[in-house]
Scaffold this active site. Structure first.
Site, PDB file in Angstrom:
ATOM      1  N   ASP A  36       0.865  -1.167   0.000  1.00 43.17           N
ATOM      2  CA  ASP A  36       0.000   0.000   0.000  1.00 43.17           C
ATOM      3  C   ASP A  36       0.909   1.227   0.000  1.00 43.17           C
ATOM      4  O   ASP A  36       2.139   1.107   0.124  1.00 43.17           O
ATOM      5  CB  ASP A  36      -0.898  -0.029   1.236  1.00 43.17           C
ATOM      6  N   ASP A  70      -0.189   4.869   1.491  1.00 41.55           N
ATOM      7  CA  ASP A  70      -0.380   5.756   2.637  1.00 41.55           C
ATOM      8  C   ASP A  70      -0.151   5.029   3.953  1.00 41.55           C
ATOM      9  O   ASP A  70      -0.754   3.990   4.229  1.00 41.55           O
ATOM     10  CB  ASP A  70      -1.785   6.352   2.611  1.00 41.55           C
TER      11      ASP A  70
END
Length: 355
Positions: free
Chosen positions: A14, A16
């Site tokens: 991912d 963030d």
């Protein structure tokens, strides 16, 4: 990371609060720029820094030649995320003469757009042909959310030193429970993805730490939803208030009891077939959590909407409060609802626990 450790065929990261410590769609304003050939640093319009966590370059170098690397993000600013990845220069390995490369070059597969992680993984499976059981999602949601929670706790500790004792005890209790759950989750993840990688028996017969997810989630939800019920009782003076409070507490208690039961069952029972055995109880746990969050959000927003009518000077401030309440409530309710839907669609896989 030693060379003799087998890695998954595809490792998915991912963005963030996994590769960098920000939300690219809310904390960053374009256009972006890189100061010269500065390594691992990009600035936005207001000189806010975007950089990978310190260990990320090393992890990239140690895995890129042995596994396919991919990015998955549900960000609402995909163009900004890609721009940051193009500008970020990854430092070369120590004692290497290689030139720094843009981060985006290390990730041939990128699914960066709003939507579901399930949709992202389906797209990756279609493009790469790699089976799902040979993919590793490069983060544990619970762990990075725990980091955000610790930041919020630090701000609470600093900003509200004189808060009521019972409120502080409530906050301490939530932090303690989430700390225990995070520790147990990491233990279970290491057992499945580390020391027991590739051992199907470990997946089918999890240890006690597996049951921490529903057990502690149920307890934390009860505490938080109970606090919101108290705040609603102080905020809303209406004949319906006591019924709203009673409904919230009843549903919250039911989901908590169901979560505890599910946690104990998973901790001492076998994974095989457990989805069908405790389907009703798990449905109450997940559905109760979603319904309770929805009732709380609806009650607070309805009250604020009524109160701002006719008070123009306060409209702007209260409107911001309403917007924040709706966004927060919509987020928690959406995740809880998605959790329930995944469980109902895939009752025998526990896919819902990724949320």
């Amino acid at each position: 990371m030693t060379e003799d450790i087998d890695l998954p065929s595809l490792i998915v990261f991912d963005l963030d609060y996994t590769l960098w410590d920000l939300w690219i769609d809310t904390h960053v304003t374009g256009p972006l720029r890189r100061p010269g050939r500065t390594l691992n640093k990009v600035l936005d319009r207001y000189d806010e820094e975007i950089a990978f966590y310190p260990d990320v370059p090393r992890i990239i170098h140690e895995t890129s030649g042995r596994s396919h690397l991919a990015l998955c993000s549900r960000t609402h600013a995909p163009d900004l995320a890609r721009e940051a990845l193009r500008l970020l220069l990854v430092p070369p390995p120590p004692d290497s003469s290689e030139e720094p490369k843009p981060a985006i070059d290390y990730f041939p597969h990128k699914e960066i757009y709003p939507g579901s992680k399930i949709k992202h993984f389906m797209a990756l499976h279609k493009k790469t042909g790699i089976p799902y059981d040979q993919m590793l999602l490069g983060h544990i949601f619970n762990s990075f959310l725990y980091g955000i929670e610790l930041m919020q706790f630090s701000r609470y500790w600093t900003a509200f030193p004189d808060d009521k004792p019972w409120t502080r005890r409530l906050v301490y209790s939530v932090i303690l429970l989430d700390t225990l759950q995070t520790g147990f989750t990491i233990h279970n993840a290491w057992r499945i993805l580390g020391s027991g990688w590739g051992n199907q028996d470990i997946v089918l017969h999890p240890e006690w730490s597996w049951g921490s997810v529903p057990l502690f989630t149920g307890l934390v939800s009860l505490l938080v939803q109970g606090f919101y019920a108290y705040r609603i009782s102080m905020l809303i003076q209406s004949r319906l208030t006591k019924w709203i409070i009673a409904l919230i507490l009843l549903i919250s208690a039911a989901q908590c009891a169901s979560g505890i039961f599910s946690g104990i069952y998973y901790a001492f029972g076998a994974f095989t077939g457990s989805g069908h055995t405790v389907a009703a109880v798990t449905t109450i746990w997940l559905g109760g959590t979603a319904l309770c969050d929805l009732i709380i959000t609806t009650a607070i927003v309805s009250f604020l909407m009524i109160k701002i009518a006719g008070f123009k000077p306060t409209d702007n401030v209260v409107s911001k409060v309403i917007k924040m309440t709706v966004e927060t409530g919509a987020l928690t309710t959406s995740f809880a609802t998605a959790d329930l839907i995944l469980f109902l669609l895939f009752p025998a896989t526990n896919l819902h626990l990724i949320l």
